[in-house]
Write a protein that holds these residues in place. Structure first.
Motif, mmCIF file in Angstrom:
data_model
loop_
_atom_site.group_PDB
_atom_site.id
_atom_site.type_symbol
_atom_site.label_atom_id
_atom_site.label_comp_id
_atom_site.label_asym_id
_atom_site.label_seq_id
_atom_site.Cartn_x
_atom_site.Cartn_y
_atom_site.Cartn_z
ATOM 1 N N PHE A 60 0.826 -1.199 0.000
ATOM 2 C CA PHE A 60 0.000 0.000 0.000
ATOM 3 C C PHE A 60 0.867 1.257 0.000
ATOM 4 O O PHE A 60 0.653 2.189 -0.781
ATOM 5 C CB PHE A 60 -0.918 -0.018 1.221
ATOM 6 C CG PHE A 60 -1.794 1.196 1.363
ATOM 7 C CD1 PHE A 60 -2.718 1.522 0.376
ATOM 8 C CD2 PHE A 60 -1.717 2.004 2.483
ATOM 9 C CE1 PHE A 60 -3.533 2.636 0.502
ATOM 10 C CE2 PHE A 60 -2.526 3.117 2.626
ATOM 11 C CZ PHE A 60 -3.436 3.432 1.635
ATOM 12 N N LEU A 61 1.885 1.281 0.870
ATOM 13 C CA LEU A 61 2.759 2.453 0.963
ATOM 14 C C LEU A 61 3.600 2.621 -0.307
ATOM 15 O O LEU A 61 3.829 3.745 -0.758
ATOM 16 C CB LEU A 61 3.665 2.341 2.186
ATOM 17 C CG LEU A 61 2.959 2.399 3.539
ATOM 18 C CD1 LEU A 61 3.963 2.272 4.669
ATOM 19 C CD2 LEU A 61 2.160 3.688 3.687
ATOM 20 N N ALA A 62 4.075 1.502 -0.855
ATOM 21 C CA ALA A 62 4.842 1.586 -2.099
ATOM 22 C C ALA A 62 3.964 2.111 -3.238
ATOM 23 O O ALA A 62 4.430 2.885 -4.093
ATOM 24 C CB ALA A 62 5.415 0.217 -2.454
ATOM 25 N N VAL A 64 11.824 -0.993 -12.766
ATOM 26 C CA VAL A 64 11.352 -2.213 -12.079
ATOM 27 C C VAL A 64 12.043 -3.442 -12.656
ATOM 28 O O VAL A 64 12.383 -4.384 -11.928
ATOM 29 C CB VAL A 64 9.821 -2.334 -12.182
ATOM 30 C CG1 VAL A 64 9.351 -3.676 -11.650
ATOM 31 C CG2 VAL A 64 9.147 -1.222 -11.401
ATOM 32 N N ILE A 65 12.262 -3.466 -13.975
ATOM 33 C CA ILE A 65 12.996 -4.579 -14.581
ATOM 34 C C ILE A 65 14.421 -4.625 -14.036
ATOM 35 O O ILE A 65 14.938 -5.702 -13.682
ATOM 36 C CB ILE A 65 12.988 -4.447 -16.117
ATOM 37 C CG1 ILE A 65 11.559 -4.605 -16.654
ATOM 38 C CG2 ILE A 65 13.915 -5.481 -16.749
ATOM 39 C CD1 ILE A 65 11.426 -4.318 -18.144
ATOM 40 N N LEU A 66 15.076 -3.473 -13.945
ATOM 41 C CA LEU A 66 16.423 -3.414 -13.364
ATOM 42 C C LEU A 66 16.401 -3.834 -11.905
ATOM 43 O O LEU A 66 17.305 -4.526 -11.424
ATOM 44 C CB LEU A 66 16.988 -1.997 -13.496
ATOM 45 C CG LEU A 66 17.296 -1.511 -14.913
ATOM 46 C CD1 LEU A 66 17.680 -0.026 -14.902
ATOM 47 C CD2 LEU A 66 18.415 -2.337 -15.534
ATOM 48 N N PHE A 67 15.379 -3.400 -11.187
ATOM 49 C CA PHE A 67 15.225 -3.785 -9.776
ATOM 50 C C PHE A 67 15.150 -5.300 -9.645
ATOM 51 O O PHE A 67 15.818 -5.911 -8.794
ATOM 52 C CB PHE A 67 13.953 -3.138 -9.227
ATOM 53 C CG PHE A 67 13.752 -3.305 -7.744
ATOM 54 C CD1 PHE A 67 13.969 -2.246 -6.890
ATOM 55 C CD2 PHE A 67 13.334 -4.514 -7.204
ATOM 56 C CE1 PHE A 67 13.781 -2.377 -5.525
ATOM 57 C CE2 PHE A 67 13.144 -4.659 -5.844
ATOM 58 C CZ PHE A 67 13.370 -3.584 -5.002
ATOM 59 N N LEU A 92 6.162 -7.775 -3.078
ATOM 60 C CA LEU A 92 6.375 -6.333 -3.190
ATOM 61 C C LEU A 92 6.933 -5.968 -4.559
ATOM 62 O O LEU A 92 6.469 -5.017 -5.201
ATOM 63 C CB LEU A 92 7.327 -5.874 -2.090
ATOM 64 C CG LEU A 92 7.798 -4.416 -2.173
ATOM 65 C CD1 LEU A 92 6.615 -3.463 -2.077
ATOM 66 C CD2 LEU A 92 8.823 -4.123 -1.084
ATOM 67 N N ILE A 93 7.928 -6.727 -5.026
ATOM 68 C CA ILE A 93 8.529 -6.433 -6.333
ATOM 69 C C ILE A 93 7.495 -6.544 -7.446
ATOM 70 O O ILE A 93 7.403 -5.671 -8.319
ATOM 71 C CB ILE A 93 9.729 -7.370 -6.595
ATOM 72 C CG1 ILE A 93 10.865 -7.073 -5.614
ATOM 73 C CG2 ILE A 93 10.231 -7.219 -8.034
ATOM 74 C CD1 ILE A 93 12.024 -8.045 -5.702
ATOM 75 N N SER A 94 6.706 -7.596 -7.403
ATOM 76 C CA SER A 94 5.687 -7.766 -8.459
ATOM 77 C C SER A 94 4.617 -6.689 -8.361
ATOM 78 O O SER A 94 4.046 -6.277 -9.388
ATOM 79 C CB SER A 94 5.051 -9.157 -8.353
ATOM 80 O OG SER A 94 4.351 -9.303 -7.128
ATOM 81 N N SER A 95 4.341 -6.199 -7.140
ATOM 82 C CA SER A 95 3.324 -5.152 -6.994
ATOM 83 C C SER A 95 3.771 -3.848 -7.648
ATOM 84 O O SER A 95 2.933 -3.015 -8.011
ATOM 85 C CB SER A 95 3.022 -4.906 -5.510
ATOM 86 O OG SER A 95 4.085 -4.233 -4.871
ATOM 87 N N LEU A 96 5.098 -3.660 -7.809
ATOM 88 C CA LEU A 96 5.572 -2.459 -8.485
ATOM 89 C C LEU A 96 5.164 -2.457 -9.953
ATOM 90 O O LEU A 96 4.861 -1.407 -10.524
ATOM 91 C CB LEU A 96 7.095 -2.353 -8.350
ATOM 92 C CG LEU A 96 7.648 -2.240 -6.923
ATOM 93 C CD1 LEU A 96 9.167 -2.175 -6.945
ATOM 94 C CD2 LEU A 96 7.072 -1.025 -6.217
#
Length: 504
Positions: free
Chosen positions: A63-65, A125-128, A362-366
């Motif tokens: 939610f915060l992200a 996000v891909i780089l992340f 979390l990563i996928s939620s980005l």
């Protein structure tokens, strides 16, 4: 498991009905927070943070992200329609976004900002995803000495690269470290700095209370003082024909957006850097390398695309060191780090091993938040125009009520409400004196980790203080910290003429 399998498991988490709903709500809230002048992602996350206690920790950080992501998109709205950046990260967007709006191209400017933000967010996000696991594996070699040296490096980067007065930055870091020691001693359990045996201080000073005070109440007080007559809102609406034309124009700017995305991501990874310098750097590079560089500042669409790709990429890049090393890359991620600690999650390499569902969720939620942000942003432009006409007195009242309720709800102690009021006044005074607030919050969050790792190292090494420079990795961090700490002094020495008193 390879990255694709872990990411697939993450999407199973982030696309659950609850988390998908949370992403949509978070992005929408973030867009409005980012669009409101004087708020921005830091203040928005600080104000909304207490509300996350009603959902599981994984959903809370998602939610915060999402709010963080949405706020980065929303900052361009007020920059273009009002000429006032919603946050410092959108300052560069006003250089060409506002002239475009004044020429009747507000819709095109908003489309450019949204599409550029989407491109920057997607590439970052891909780089992340690619860098997260390797960096976490590297961090597994960290011991207490390396943790202490890394935290010290984070503090010194604020001194050397933060852009604020180095002495004031050091003072704020020291003040934050002092506040982090309030409460009970980590080893002996003895009370420290409890101000005359006041029971409320035995639990220490919550970073949530500090953040709501300095970023919520303090920002409202500062904005009340500095705000003048309400600026004129440029009307804007986006039709399908304008959207098609805007996408066709953006298709010619892939070079600019690619440079901004990569630059923003890697600048965002640096502690104390963040999205603001990344966006300004991207704007400068675009103006220097563009064939239309002379048109920058007069309403050039490339001048909107460059900073918007960079600031959104930087927001994602700043999450990487927070998750893998426990070191936030921006003030907003410092708040996210504090929230994770409150929820019982310990950022760092072990998080990838002990809580893989959380990390990859979390990563996928980005990815989900990035897609949701661009669609909601374009759809709600008329609503943004209406919201920007809201009387500032009404907005101030709403923010203050949220701050008070948010500070009281987690602990249900009136002690915290008084602290919020005190920190709010202190934050207002510090802001007027040009003292940076981000180092204060960062020091309060990282202070306990710094103290623990320092004392653990001394216990393990039987008091040998040279242990921090005898281990290769910690010695490297200590050397970098020394360089960043001395960097302002070197700049001072190289320009002695500016500091000489002229002869009478």
């Amino acid at each position: 498991m390879d990255i694709f399998a872990l990411l697939a498991d993450g999407f199973a988490t982030s696309l659950s009905p609850l988390n998908l709903f949370i992403v949509i709500i978070g992005v929408t809230v973030g867009l409005f927070i980012g669009a409101m002048p004087g708020l921005g992602s830091v203040n928005g996350v600080a104000i909304v943070l207490p509300l996350t206690f009603v959902v599981p920790p994984a959903s809370a950080i998602i939610f915060l992200a999402a709010i963080y992501y949405g706020a980065m998109y929303g900052g361009a709205v007020s920059s273009i329609l009002l000429g006032i950046p919603g946050a410092s990260t959108a300052v560069a967007t006003t250089f060409d976004g506002r002239p475009m709006a004044q020429k009747g191209q507000a819709g095109l400017a908003l489309i450019a900002a949204a599409v550029a933000s989407f491109v920057g967010g997607t590439i970052s996000v891909i780089l992340f995803t690619a860098f997260a696991a390797p960096l976490a594996d590297l961090a597994l070699a960290f011991g207490p000495a390396e943790e202490f040296a890394l935290v010290l490096l984070a503090f010194t980067t604020f001194v050397g690269l933060g852009g604020d007065d180095p002495l004031k930055t050091v003072i704020m870091i020291c003040l934050g470290l002092v506040l982090s020691t309030v409460g009970l001693d980590l080893i002996s359990g003895q009370p420290r700095l409890i101000f005359g045996d006041m029971p409320g201080f035995y639990a220490g000073i919550s970073f949530l209370v500090l953040a709501i005070g300095v970023y919520g109440i303090g920002e409202v007080l500062h904005t009340i003082e500095t705000s003048k007559s309400a600026p004129q809102v440029t009307p804007a609406k986006i039709t399908f024909s304008e959207l098609r034309a805007g996408l066709a124009r953006m298709n010619q700017l892939w070079r600019t957006m690619s440079i901004g995305s990569f630059l923003g991501f890697f600048v965002g990874m640096l502690p104390a850097a963040g999205a603001t310098p990344a966006s300004l750097m991207a704007y400068g590079i675009a103006r220097t390398t563009s064939k239309k560089g002379k048109n920058f500042g007069k309403g050039e669409i490339e001048g909107v695309a460059a900073p918007e790709t960079a600031n959104n990429a930087a927001s994602t890049g700043s999450l990487l060191p927070m998750l893998t090393l426990g070191i936030p890359g921006s003030p907003t991620t410092a708040l996210l780090l504090g929230g994770m600690v409150m929820w019982g999650l310990v950022p760092g390499p072990m998080l990838f091993i002990e809580q893989p569902d959380f990390v990859w969720g979390l990563i996928s939620s980005l990815y989900t938040a990035n897609a949701a942000a661009v669609l909601i942003n374009l759809a709600l432009i008329p609503l943004f125009v209406w919201a920007l006409r809201m009387p500032f007195t009404v907005l101030c009242a709403i923010v203050i009520v949220l701050c008070i309720v948010g500070g009281f709800a987690p602990s249900q102690k009136l002690h915290d409400v008084w602290l919020i009021a005190g920190f709010g006044i202190a934050g207002y005074i510090l802001r007027k004196a040009d003292y940076p607030l981000a180092p204060l919050v960062l020091a309060l969050v990282l202070g306990p980790l710094m103290e623990k790792s320092f004392r653990q190292t001394l216990v393990m090494e039987q008091g040998n203080v040279f242990a921090f420079v005898e281990r290769p990795l910690s010695a490297t961090f200590m050397l970098l910290a020394l360089i960043f700490f001395l960097l302002p002094l070197l700049k001072y020495v190289r320009k002695p003429g500016k500091n000489q008193v002229p002869a009478e």
